[in-house]
Motif scaffolding. Sequence first.
Motif, short mmCIF file in Angstrom:
data_model
loop_
_atom_site.label_atom_id
_atom_site.label_comp_id
_atom_site.label_asym_id
_atom_site.label_seq_id
_atom_site.Cartn_x
_atom_site.Cartn_y
_atom_site.Cartn_z
N ASN A 71 84.53 -2.80 125.54
CA ASN A 71 83.24 -2.37 124.64
C ASN A 71 81.95 -2.78 125.63
OD1 ASN A 71 83.54 -5.11 124.17
ND2 ASN A 71 83.45 -5.11 122.16
N LEU A 72 81.04 -2.42 124.77
CA LEU A 72 79.68 -2.71 125.34
C LEU A 72 78.72 -3.18 124.28
CD1 LEU A 72 77.63 -3.20 127.71
CD2 LEU A 72 77.10 -0.71 127.44
N PHE A 73 77.99 -4.28 124.20
CA PHE A 73 77.01 -4.80 123.14
C PHE A 73 75.58 -4.69 123.98
CE2 PHE A 73 80.82 -6.69 121.31
CZ PHE A 73 80.50 -6.44 119.79
N LEU A 74 74.79 -3.84 123.25
CA LEU A 74 73.40 -3.70 123.72
C LEU A 74 72.41 -4.14 122.57
CD1 LEU A 74 73.88 -0.42 125.30
CD2 LEU A 74 73.54 -2.41 126.63
N ILE A 75 71.41 -4.73 122.95
CA ILE A 75 70.27 -4.85 122.17
C ILE A 75 69.07 -3.89 122.35
CG2 ILE A 75 68.31 -6.49 121.16
CD1 ILE A 75 70.52 -8.61 121.68
N SER A 76 68.50 -3.10 121.49
CA SER A 76 67.49 -2.08 121.78
C SER A 76 66.44 -2.21 121.05
CB SER A 76 68.24 -0.66 121.48
OG SER A 76 68.31 -0.54 120.16
N GLU A 124 53.71 9.23 115.47
CA GLU A 124 52.56 8.57 116.17
C GLU A 124 52.13 9.40 117.64
OE1 GLU A 124 52.57 4.52 116.03
OE2 GLU A 124 53.60 4.56 113.98
N ASP A 125 50.65 9.42 117.65
CA ASP A 125 50.33 9.89 118.99
C ASP A 125 50.20 8.65 120.17
OD1 ASP A 125 49.87 12.57 118.28
OD2 ASP A 125 47.67 12.19 117.69
N GLY A 126 50.73 8.98 121.04
CA GLY A 126 50.94 7.78 121.93
C GLY A 126 52.02 7.54 122.69
N ALA A 127 52.24 6.65 123.49
CA ALA A 127 53.76 6.21 124.31
C ALA A 127 54.41 5.44 123.26
CB ALA A 127 53.29 5.38 125.41
N TYR A 128 55.64 5.86 123.41
CA TYR A 128 56.69 4.95 122.72
C TYR A 128 57.68 4.27 123.84
CZ TYR A 128 56.12 7.70 118.44
OH TYR A 128 55.69 8.06 117.22
N THR A 129 57.88 2.87 123.59
CA THR A 129 58.66 2.24 124.72
C THR A 129 60.30 1.89 124.05
OG1 THR A 129 56.63 1.33 125.51
CG2 THR A 129 58.57 0.20 126.04
N VAL A 130 61.11 2.29 124.95
CA VAL A 130 62.30 1.90 124.72
C VAL A 130 62.97 0.89 125.56
CG1 VAL A 130 64.72 2.58 123.87
CG2 VAL A 130 62.93 3.91 123.29
N THR A 131 63.40 -0.37 125.05
CA THR A 131 64.12 -1.35 125.92
C THR A 131 65.54 -1.48 125.58
OG1 THR A 131 63.28 -3.28 124.81
CG2 THR A 131 61.86 -2.36 126.38
N LEU A 132 66.39 -1.81 126.74
CA LEU A 132 67.65 -2.13 126.47
C LEU A 132 68.06 -3.58 127.24
CD1 LEU A 132 69.93 0.81 126.78
CD2 LEU A 132 69.89 -0.34 124.97
N GLU A 133 68.78 -4.37 126.57
CA GLU A 133 69.41 -5.71 127.18
C GLU A 133 70.91 -5.65 126.85
OE1 GLU A 133 66.88 -9.31 126.29
OE2 GLU A 133 65.90 -7.88 125.03
N GLN A 134 71.51 -6.18 127.79
CA GLN A 134 72.95 -6.30 127.45
C GLN A 134 73.31 -7.52 126.80
OE1 GLN A 134 75.30 -8.71 128.67
NE2 GLN A 134 74.44 -9.77 130.51
N ALA A 135 74.14 -7.56 125.80
CA ALA A 135 74.40 -8.86 124.87
C ALA A 135 75.91 -9.04 124.93
CB ALA A 135 73.89 -8.47 123.66
#
Length: 163
Positions: A71-76, A124-135
């Motif tokens: 499996n793979l655990f991620l924090i988004s 919303e207008d503007g930039a959305y940021t998505v980040t991922l880290e492995q957990a």
Amino acid sequence: MHKLGVFLLGSIFLVSVISCDSKQVYDEYKSIPNAWAKDSVVKFEIKNIDSLQTYNLFFNVRNNSDYKYNNLFLISKMQFPNGKQITDTLEYEMAYPNGDFMGTGAGEVKENKLWYKENVRFLEDGAYTVTLEQAMRENGEVEGIKNLEGILEIGFRVEKTTN
């Protein structure tokens, strides 16, 4: 005449490949050099997205046989233009019970298209940021895995829904 036939076949193939992916709005990959460090954050920025359309969001993971887990655990985290942030802890299956990796691809590298969110509107207008880290953690361990091997690339994909 032969060159013209090859050109036409190539052109038809290219058009069919492009048209098959008409739902794609955003699709980007980031390489993971050597191993995915516990403190390494993978970041994607989405700009100028239609607020009237709904979208499905995916994480794409390319792994090889050095990945030794089922499996793979991620924090988004998704940060909105106004500063609001949504954090999710996610778990994905990466291998079948017999140990064979899930995903597509011939040979050692497999690609998994993993659901993140569905029917999302970016209001919303503007930039959305998505980040991922492995957990990832070893069974019974409190500390996370410092360097997760076998993950080659992480991608983020936004697709139009078909309503």
